[in-house]
Design an enzyme around this catalytic site. Structure first.
Site, PDB file in Angstrom:
ATOM      1  CB  THR A  51      -0.891   0.015   1.271  1.00 55.51           C
ATOM      2  OG1 THR A  51      -1.347  -1.302   1.524  1.00 55.51           O
ATOM      3  CG2 THR A  51      -2.039   0.977   1.140  1.00 55.51           C
ATOM      4  CG  HIS A 114      -6.200  -1.570   4.412  1.00 61.27           C
ATOM      5  ND1 HIS A 114      -5.290  -1.741   3.401  1.00 61.27           N
ATOM      6  CD2 HIS A 114      -5.499  -1.032   5.452  1.00 61.27           C
ATOM      7  CE1 HIS A 114      -4.097  -1.306   3.802  1.00 61.27           C
ATOM      8  NE2 HIS A 114      -4.196  -0.873   5.039  1.00 61.27           N
TER       9      HIS A 114
HETATM   10  P1  A3P Z   1       7.943  -6.485   3.980  1.00 59.73           P
HETATM   11  O1  A3P Z   1       7.473  -6.493   5.402  1.00 59.73           O
HETATM   12  O2  A3P Z   1       7.841  -7.826   3.321  1.00 59.73           O
HETATM   13  O3  A3P Z   1       9.287  -5.872   3.805  1.00 59.73           O
HETATM   14  P2  A3P Z   1       1.984  -1.935   3.273  1.00 59.73           P
HETATM   15  O4  A3P Z   1       2.524  -0.698   2.669  1.00 59.73           O
HETATM   16  O5  A3P Z   1       0.747  -2.445   2.564  1.00 59.73           O
HETATM   17  O6  A3P Z   1       1.842  -1.826   4.731  1.00 59.73           O
HETATM   18  O7  A3P Z   1       3.048  -3.082   2.982  1.00 59.73           O
HETATM   19  C1  A3P Z   1       4.309  -3.063   3.606  1.00 59.73           C
HETATM   20  C2  A3P Z   1       5.237  -3.954   2.816  1.00 59.73           C
HETATM   21  O8  A3P Z   1       5.655  -3.261   1.617  1.00 59.73           O
HETATM   22  C3  A3P Z   1       6.501  -4.257   3.599  1.00 59.73           C
HETATM   23  O9  A3P Z   1       6.935  -5.545   3.144  1.00 59.73           O
HETATM   24  C4  A3P Z   1       7.414  -3.124   3.130  1.00 59.73           C
HETATM   25  O10 A3P Z   1       8.780  -3.361   3.361  1.00 59.73           O
HETATM   26  C5  A3P Z   1       7.077  -3.067   1.654  1.00 59.73           C
HETATM   27  N1  A3P Z   1       7.393  -1.770   1.048  1.00 59.73           N
HETATM   28  C6  A3P Z   1       7.239  -0.530   1.590  1.00 59.73           C
HETATM   29  N2  A3P Z   1       7.648   0.402   0.725  1.00 59.73           N
HETATM   30  C7  A3P Z   1       8.078  -0.232  -0.386  1.00 59.73           C
HETATM   31  C8  A3P Z   1       8.664   0.210  -1.619  1.00 59.73           C
HETATM   32  N3  A3P Z   1       8.870   1.488  -1.861  1.00 59.73           N
HETATM   33  N4  A3P Z   1       8.994  -0.742  -2.528  1.00 59.73           N
HETATM   34  C9  A3P Z   1       8.789  -2.048  -2.277  1.00 59.73           C
HETATM   35  N5  A3P Z   1       8.254  -2.540  -1.125  1.00 59.73           N
HETATM   36  C10 A3P Z   1       7.915  -1.632  -0.188  1.00 59.73           C
END
Ligand code: A3P
Length: 307
Positions: A51, A114
């Site tokens: 997200t 969500h």
């Molecule tokens: P991991 O815990 O597997 O590293 P959300 O944003 O829906 O909360 O999801 C968080 C997940 O997206 C985490 O995964 C986080 O590290 C990853 N994430 C956050 N920023 C990101 C980016 N710029 N590129 C790729 N993944 C990213």
């Protein structure tokens, strides 16, 4: 029905998804009050499926005429993407729903949620807005959620969840906005029924082929990249601006807070695909796949790379 929550003590099964009491209240308020515009963009997902990244990418793409992605005072360098793209159930219809000032939002307005597809407000269903969903391998989303929840619990000096206990609840669909598959399938079906209105993306494909996916998103939003933009490096600048490494290292993401009670640093852990194999043994994996009933449910999903 009620079950144990992850960060909050309890979850409630409301409109076919599990969530805390605050989210139930916010969802009702959102459904009653939100008025969509045809120019709106809604970014939708289950927690921990990418997200934060999707919000940054879409903000950068949709607002690129106003904020040049290579400018060194771009808003994404000073604000977390959850600040730039507010969540309905936390920022807007959370604790003080009358406080949110919609007049400060410039078009196209971009919102995050969500909430599952069938529970979006009628005005979204009835408008010509755009909905973009990001999906992720359920095991990676689970590992990410387990770390995230435990980080929040530890920061509040509360007992953390064991992997086994968390996984059992996850498989039963008892996780924030779960069950996993009904969430996916709602948005997946919308993307098939109304392809001009709903786009279904996968974290794995976004990682593997970022440029291609960015062009797809811009096309979907009716603001495709021109040849001059592409040759001038605009797409590459957006990829760089929103890269995991760049976002994780920003001061605002190391030390700031976008949502009350959640430090921004918890949104950036590893940013990789397939990390889940480090938590389950190979024998265990087969057993776990069985538990998530992948075989039954994958029949309804596309057999494409990344799943
Ligand atoms: P991991 O815990 O597997 O590293 P959300 O944003 O829906 O909360 O999801 C968080 C997940 O997206 C985490 O995964 C986080 O590290 C990853 N994430 C956050 N920023 C990101 C980016 N710029 N590129 C790729 N993944 C990213």
């Amino acid at each position: 029905p009620k079950c144990k929550g992850w960060v909050k003590p309890h979850f409630y099964f409301f409109q076919n998804f599990w969530s805390s009491q605050n989210i139930v209240k916010a969802t009702i308020s959102f459904q009653k009050n939100f008025q969509a515009k045809d120019t709106d963009i809604f970014l939708t997902s289950l927690p921990k499926t990418g997200t934060t990244w999707l919000k940054a990418l879409i903000f950068a793409i949709a607002k690129r005429n106003r904020f040049n992605p290579s400018q060194n005072d771009h808003p994404l360098l000073n604000y977390n993407s959850h600040t730039l793209v507010p969540f309905f159930e936390f920022d807007i219809y959370g604790d003080n729903p009358n406080d949110f000032d919609f007049s400060t939002l410039l078009e196209p307005r971009i919102f995050g949620t969500h909430i599952p597809f069938p529970s979006l407000s009628h005005s979204i269903h009835n408008s010509n807005c755009k909905i973009i969903y990001i999906s992720r391998n359920p095991f990676d989303a689970f590992i990410s959620l387990w770390h995230f929840s435990n980080n929040i619990l530890s920061s509040r000096s509360l007992p953390t969840l064991t992997l086994e206990e968390a996984f059992e609840r996850y498989c039963e669909g008892m996780h924030p906005y779960g069950p996993f598959w009904s969430h996916q399938l709602g948005y997946w079906k919308a993307s098939k029924d109304t392809p001009n209105k709903a786009l279904f993306l996968k974290y794995e494909e976004l990682k593997a082929n970022t440029k291609f996916e960015l062009k797809k998103m811009a096309q979907f939003l009716d603001c495709p990249f021109s040849e001059e933009e592409e040759s001038g490096g605009v797409i590459d600048s957006i990829i760089e601006l929103c890269s995991f490494k760049k976002m994780k290292e920003l001061e605002i993401n190391k030390n700031g807070k976008a949502l009350e009670n959640v430090e921004n640093k918890h949104y950036f852990r590893k940013g990789e695909t397939g990390d889940w194999v480090n938590y389950f043994s190979p024998d265990h994996c087969e057993e776990e796949e069985e538990k998530l009933r992948l075989e039954d449910l994958l029949q309804s999903l596309p057999k494409e790379k990344g799943w």
